[in-house]
Design a protein around this motif. Structure first.
Motif, mmCIF file in Angstrom:
data_model
loop_
_atom_site.group_PDB
_atom_site.id
_atom_site.type_symbol
_atom_site.label_atom_id
_atom_site.label_comp_id
_atom_site.label_asym_id
_atom_site.label_seq_id
_atom_site.Cartn_x
_atom_site.Cartn_y
_atom_site.Cartn_z
ATOM 1 N N GLY A 80 0.805 -1.301 0.037
ATOM 2 C CA GLY A 80 0.084 -0.033 -0.124
ATOM 3 C C GLY A 80 0.966 1.444 0.037
ATOM 4 O O GLY A 80 0.125 2.459 -0.224
ATOM 5 N N VAL A 81 2.278 1.130 0.208
ATOM 6 C CA VAL A 81 2.923 2.238 0.218
ATOM 7 C C VAL A 81 4.096 2.136 -0.844
ATOM 8 O O VAL A 81 4.610 1.266 -1.070
ATOM 9 C CB VAL A 81 3.663 2.456 1.604
ATOM 10 C CG1 VAL A 81 4.682 3.748 1.333
ATOM 11 C CG2 VAL A 81 2.739 2.342 2.605
ATOM 12 N N ILE A 82 4.176 3.281 -1.907
ATOM 13 C CA ILE A 82 5.116 3.277 -2.989
ATOM 14 C C ILE A 82 6.323 3.080 -2.330
ATOM 15 O O ILE A 82 6.829 3.843 -1.555
ATOM 16 C CB ILE A 82 4.936 4.468 -3.686
ATOM 17 C CG1 ILE A 82 3.104 4.184 -4.540
ATOM 18 C CG2 ILE A 82 5.705 4.396 -5.066
ATOM 19 C CD1 ILE A 82 3.037 5.388 -5.170
ATOM 20 N N SER A 83 7.325 2.448 -3.113
ATOM 21 C CA SER A 83 8.601 2.438 -2.671
ATOM 22 C C SER A 83 9.491 3.619 -3.223
ATOM 23 O O SER A 83 9.185 4.172 -4.310
ATOM 24 C CB SER A 83 9.378 1.133 -3.313
ATOM 25 O OG SER A 83 10.834 1.254 -2.989
ATOM 26 N N THR A 119 1.194 20.047 -2.024
ATOM 27 C CA THR A 119 0.632 18.802 -1.351
ATOM 28 C C THR A 119 1.744 18.099 -0.848
ATOM 29 O O THR A 119 2.974 17.986 -1.501
ATOM 30 C CB THR A 119 -0.379 18.126 -1.920
ATOM 31 O OG1 THR A 119 0.275 17.698 -3.392
ATOM 32 C CG2 THR A 119 -1.443 18.906 -2.321
ATOM 33 N N VAL A 120 1.568 16.927 0.068
ATOM 34 C CA VAL A 120 2.624 16.142 0.255
ATOM 35 C C VAL A 120 2.313 14.618 0.129
ATOM 36 O O VAL A 120 1.291 14.232 0.652
ATOM 37 C CB VAL A 120 3.101 16.418 1.879
ATOM 38 C CG1 VAL A 120 4.442 15.440 2.113
ATOM 39 C CG2 VAL A 120 3.461 17.745 2.188
ATOM 40 N N ASP A 121 3.007 13.907 -0.454
ATOM 41 C CA ASP A 121 3.055 12.366 -0.509
ATOM 42 C C ASP A 121 3.730 11.724 0.232
ATOM 43 O O ASP A 121 5.022 12.093 0.827
ATOM 44 C CB ASP A 121 2.981 11.950 -1.880
ATOM 45 C CG ASP A 121 1.742 12.278 -2.925
ATOM 46 O OD1 ASP A 121 0.704 12.721 -2.375
ATOM 47 O OD2 ASP A 121 2.101 12.246 -3.961
ATOM 48 N N VAL A 122 3.603 10.394 0.546
ATOM 49 C CA VAL A 122 4.603 9.659 1.296
ATOM 50 C C VAL A 122 5.067 8.344 0.435
ATOM 51 O O VAL A 122 4.205 7.727 -0.261
ATOM 52 C CB VAL A 122 3.909 9.149 2.376
ATOM 53 C CG1 VAL A 122 4.442 7.691 3.143
ATOM 54 C CG2 VAL A 122 3.646 10.204 3.773
ATOM 55 N N LEU A 123 6.488 8.153 0.539
ATOM 56 C CA LEU A 123 7.067 6.974 0.001
ATOM 57 C C LEU A 123 7.780 6.137 1.118
ATOM 58 O O LEU A 123 7.996 6.643 2.228
ATOM 59 C CB LEU A 123 8.171 7.265 -0.998
ATOM 60 C CG LEU A 123 8.073 8.045 -2.121
ATOM 61 C CD1 LEU A 123 9.119 8.418 -2.739
ATOM 62 C CD2 LEU A 123 7.092 7.373 -2.997
ATOM 63 N N GLN A 124 7.715 4.689 0.803
ATOM 64 C CA GLN A 124 8.457 3.970 1.906
ATOM 65 C C GLN A 124 9.809 3.945 1.509
ATOM 66 O O GLN A 124 10.414 3.583 0.508
ATOM 67 C CB GLN A 124 7.937 2.410 1.882
ATOM 68 C CG GLN A 124 8.795 1.453 2.549
ATOM 69 C CD GLN A 124 8.505 0.045 2.463
ATOM 70 O OE1 GLN A 124 7.520 -0.192 1.608
ATOM 71 N NE2 GLN A 124 9.240 -0.928 2.838
ATOM 72 N N GLY A 125 10.453 4.327 2.582
ATOM 73 C CA GLY A 125 12.079 4.496 2.342
ATOM 74 C C GLY A 125 12.840 3.334 2.157
ATOM 75 O O GLY A 125 12.416 2.292 2.520
ATOM 76 N N VAL A 126 13.881 3.238 1.596
ATOM 77 C CA VAL A 126 14.843 2.233 1.343
ATOM 78 C C VAL A 126 15.365 1.614 2.679
ATOM 79 O O VAL A 126 15.446 2.765 3.559
ATOM 80 C CB VAL A 126 15.919 2.299 0.391
ATOM 81 C CG1 VAL A 126 15.324 2.687 -1.089
ATOM 82 C CG2 VAL A 126 16.964 3.654 0.764
ATOM 83 N N LEU A 127 15.953 0.537 2.752
ATOM 84 C CA LEU A 127 16.465 0.046 4.047
ATOM 85 C C LEU A 127 17.888 -0.403 3.607
ATOM 86 O O LEU A 127 17.897 -1.398 2.665
ATOM 87 C CB LEU A 127 15.848 -0.943 4.656
ATOM 88 C CG LEU A 127 16.010 -1.320 6.029
ATOM 89 C CD1 LEU A 127 15.768 -0.003 7.093
ATOM 90 C CD2 LEU A 127 15.169 -2.555 6.558
#
Length: 659
Positions: free
Chosen positions: A250-253, A301-309
């Motif tokens: 559900g969260v874009i990488s 506007t602000v979107d959210v990404l899943q950060g790398v690890l």
């Protein structure tokens, strides 16, 4: 001198036997005090209470607000405060008795101390404390104590969030991410923001003793409640739901940034700008988005990404570039499509493989260019990556990591100037502001129990280790790096659970990144649409108008109501005004009050300001003459007329009696 004292008697009621400038100042100040405090003053003050109250109060008001002489007023007021033993009087009063009194600085000091005491005690009347602070904002001494009040407001925000959230619930990783950034007024990121903004104000205060215990309470709440609970439950749900795969459904990488945001502009042949600000974590980006929406022509506007690890610079920066294959060599150097992603020149090469009209450049290079030089740099370029590094540069250095929150404020200033330049000089329309990673920072010392030993021959940082084989140690989580790397099954990343650090020699462990905490891996993408032609001025400030119906004044002291027509939001900024009465010739005939219209309430009744005015008693008012309530924009340089209302003054008995 005889003529001088005759005038003092005539206009200010100074009739003491001893003709002393010091005692004149005492009389003026105590009379003003008597006018502003609702309770009767001690008998010892009686002889210093003039029967020309309005004139005395107006004199003090003009003295304290005069740009050239206000410092002199403060020095004299401090002497008078000591001579009249004001603290003994104030100790017998309730806060409500002097809530709008600003004759002496002691009222601000007592107000600050009282709010600190109730916050430390655990009292939760937060709206009441905010109202008190808001009432002090328009008064004389507020600028001297602004940092104290700012710190108190952030402490109130933090404690209110704690009460509202109560406890952090363990849910699925996606739901917990949603709770972090998308849960309205109770989003977890607001706790990080309040903590950061508290220290921004606290660090500017020279005498920190009065806030020291409050600071300890802030640390207790932020560390022992928020970070501990969040880290425990976040690590638990990640371990249970994701196992060894770093992928939150559900969260874009972050790896898909270019294909999702930049590639559509390539296809439509539009120019696009990407600003990558190192360590601009989500809560900072959200605040900066609000700044853009209120101060720059355009919309954000602000979107959210899943950060790398691991959430570190070298992999975060690589993931923001166009990429088919990301690989690590034996020394863990990062390559994008077989090109090293280290440094600006290499990143430009990678960008050009996707679009030949690409440019990678640093903010430092652009910072001092003239308008013509600035335009020339971008001529013919379609995809522009601008690298900005203020937060990480300060935080990642052991000698300056305590300044990381101040660095966030500096980043906002530089980024706003950059966006303004892009919009105004280049007519930029498509601008994205994002980050390679976030960060964790807490002010309190990191205890030995909050560190774990990592047993490995591999090089590792305080928040992660990259290995060639899968390892599982107590207190850690290990993930395959297949989610980002082309060389499948060859690399693994191990991170401590929660906010724990790997034990490592050397100083500097308060500021960290690389792990999986939301503060590190919730990556913001600000989408800013520039609009140079938009009429920013028309919608910049809230509007204020007088709301008192009657335009007739019949007493020398009276109250006028003002109404803030709009609430502060988006493009509607607060406005600072001054208000006073003038005659037809423009002579000031009253005290001057300050209005700070910064209310965010939807409720119109809460946006009403009641302000007290006093007319000079030395003037013969004519009911057939015209008088005006004049509102001025207070910009500290030129007081531009804002609004003007005509009044009739018809005072039956023109003397300074009590009405």
């Amino acid at each position: 001198m005889d003529a001088f004292w005759e005038l003092c008697s005539k206009y200010y009621g100074y009739n003491l036997e001893e003709k002393s400038i010091g005692k004149l100042m005492i009389l003026l100040a105590i009379t003003d005090l008597d006018e502003k405090i609702d309770k009767q003053l001690p008998k010892s003050y009686t002889e210093y209470i003039s029967d020309k109250k309005s004139n005395c109060s107006i004199f003090i008001n003009h003295f304290m607000n005069d740009r050239e002489d206000s410092d002199t007023y403060k020095k004299l007021a401090d002497k008078v405060q000591h001579v009249i033993k004001l603290e003994e009087v104030v100790s017998k009063l309730n806060e409500e008795d002097f809530i709008k009194c600003d004759t002496f600085r002691y009222f601000d000091e007592v107000t600050i101390k009282n709010i600190v005491d109730v916050l430390i005690s655990g009292a939760d009347e937060f709206d009441k404390y905010e109202e008190i602070i808001n009432k002090r904002k328009s008064l004389n001494w507020y600028p001297d104590y602004k940092n104290y009040y700012d710190a108190l407001e952030q402490a109130i925000n933090l404690f209110r969030l704690k009460d509202n959230i109560d406890y952090i619930k363990e849910k699925s990783p996606y739901e917990m991410i949603e709770a972090y950034y998308n849960n309205g007024d109770n989003s977890y990121y607001l706790i990080d923001k309040a903590y950061r903004k508290f220290y921004v104000a606290y660090d500017k205060i020279q005498d920190k003793d009065i806030l020291y215990e409050l600071m300890q309470s802030i640390e207790q709440v932020y560390t022992n409640w928020y970070l501990d609970e969040l880290s425990l439950k976040w690590s638990s749900t990640v371990d249970y739901n994701l196992k060894t795969e770093w992928n939150i459904p559900g969260v874009i990488s972050q790896k898909a940034f270019y294909s999702n945001y930049i590639e559509p502009h390539n296809l439509s042949k539009e120019r696009v700008f990407v600003i990558i600000s190192d360590a601009l974590r989500y809560e900072c980006a959200k605040e900066f988005s609000d700044i853009l929406n209120t101060e720059v022509k355009g919309s954000a506007t602000v979107d959210v990404l899943q950060g790398v690890l691991p959430s570190c610079t070298k992999i975060g920066m690589a993931s923001l570039l166009p990429n088919k294959n990301i690989t690590l060599d034996e020394k863990n150097n990062v390559y994008v499509d077989d090109i090293s992603s280290e440094g600006t020149l290499n990143r430009e090469k990678i960008l050009k493989y996707k679009n030949s009209n690409s440019l990678a450049i640093t903010y430092k290079y652009l910072e001092y260019l003239s308008s013509n030089e600035f335009k020339k740099v971008f001529t013919g370029k379609k995809v522009i990556y601008i690298y900005h590094n203020v937060i990480d540069a300060r935080g990642d250095n052991a000698s300056t990591e305590r300044e990381v929150f101040e660095a966030c404020e500096e980043a906002f200033v530089e980024l706003k100037q950059l966006v303004n330049n892009l919009v105004n000089r280049l007519n930029a329309v498509n601008i994205y502001i994002t980050s390679d990673h976030g960060f964790l920072y807490r002010r309190g010392s990191i205890k030995t129990t909050e560190k774990i030993n990592y047993k490995s021959d591999d090089k590792y940082s305080r928040r992660y280790a990259i290995s060639d084989k899968f390892t599982k140690q107590e207190g850690t989580l290990t993930f395959s790096m297949d989610y980002i790397l082309a060389n499948k099954g060859e690399k693994f990343v191990t991170v401590p659970r929660g906010e724990v650090r790997f034990a490592k020699q050397g100083v500097g462990s308060n500021y960290v990144h690389g792990g999986i905490m939301p503060q590190e891996i919730v990556i913001p993408v600000i989408k800013f649409k520039g609009n140079k032609k938009s009429s920013k001025i028309e919608e910049s400030y809230v509007e204020v108008e007088m709301s008192t119906i009657s335009k007739k004044i019949t007493t020398p002291r009276f109250t006028i109501n003002f109404f803030q027509k709009n609430m502060v939001e988006d493009k509607k900024q607060p406005i600072m005004l001054k208000a006073r009465f003038e005659d037809e010739a423009g002579n000031v005939i009253s005290n001057e009050i300050s209005i700070i219209a910064d209310n965010k309430s939807h409720n119109a009744e809460e946006r009403v300001f009641k302000e007290r005015f006093a007319l000079k008693s030395s003037i013969k008012y004519d009911k057939n003459s015209k008088y005006y309530l004049v509102m001025l924009e207070d910009n500290n340089e030129i007081n531009t007329e804002y609004k003007k209302y005509e009044f009739i003054i018809d005072i039956a008995i023109q003397d300074d009696f009590e009405f």
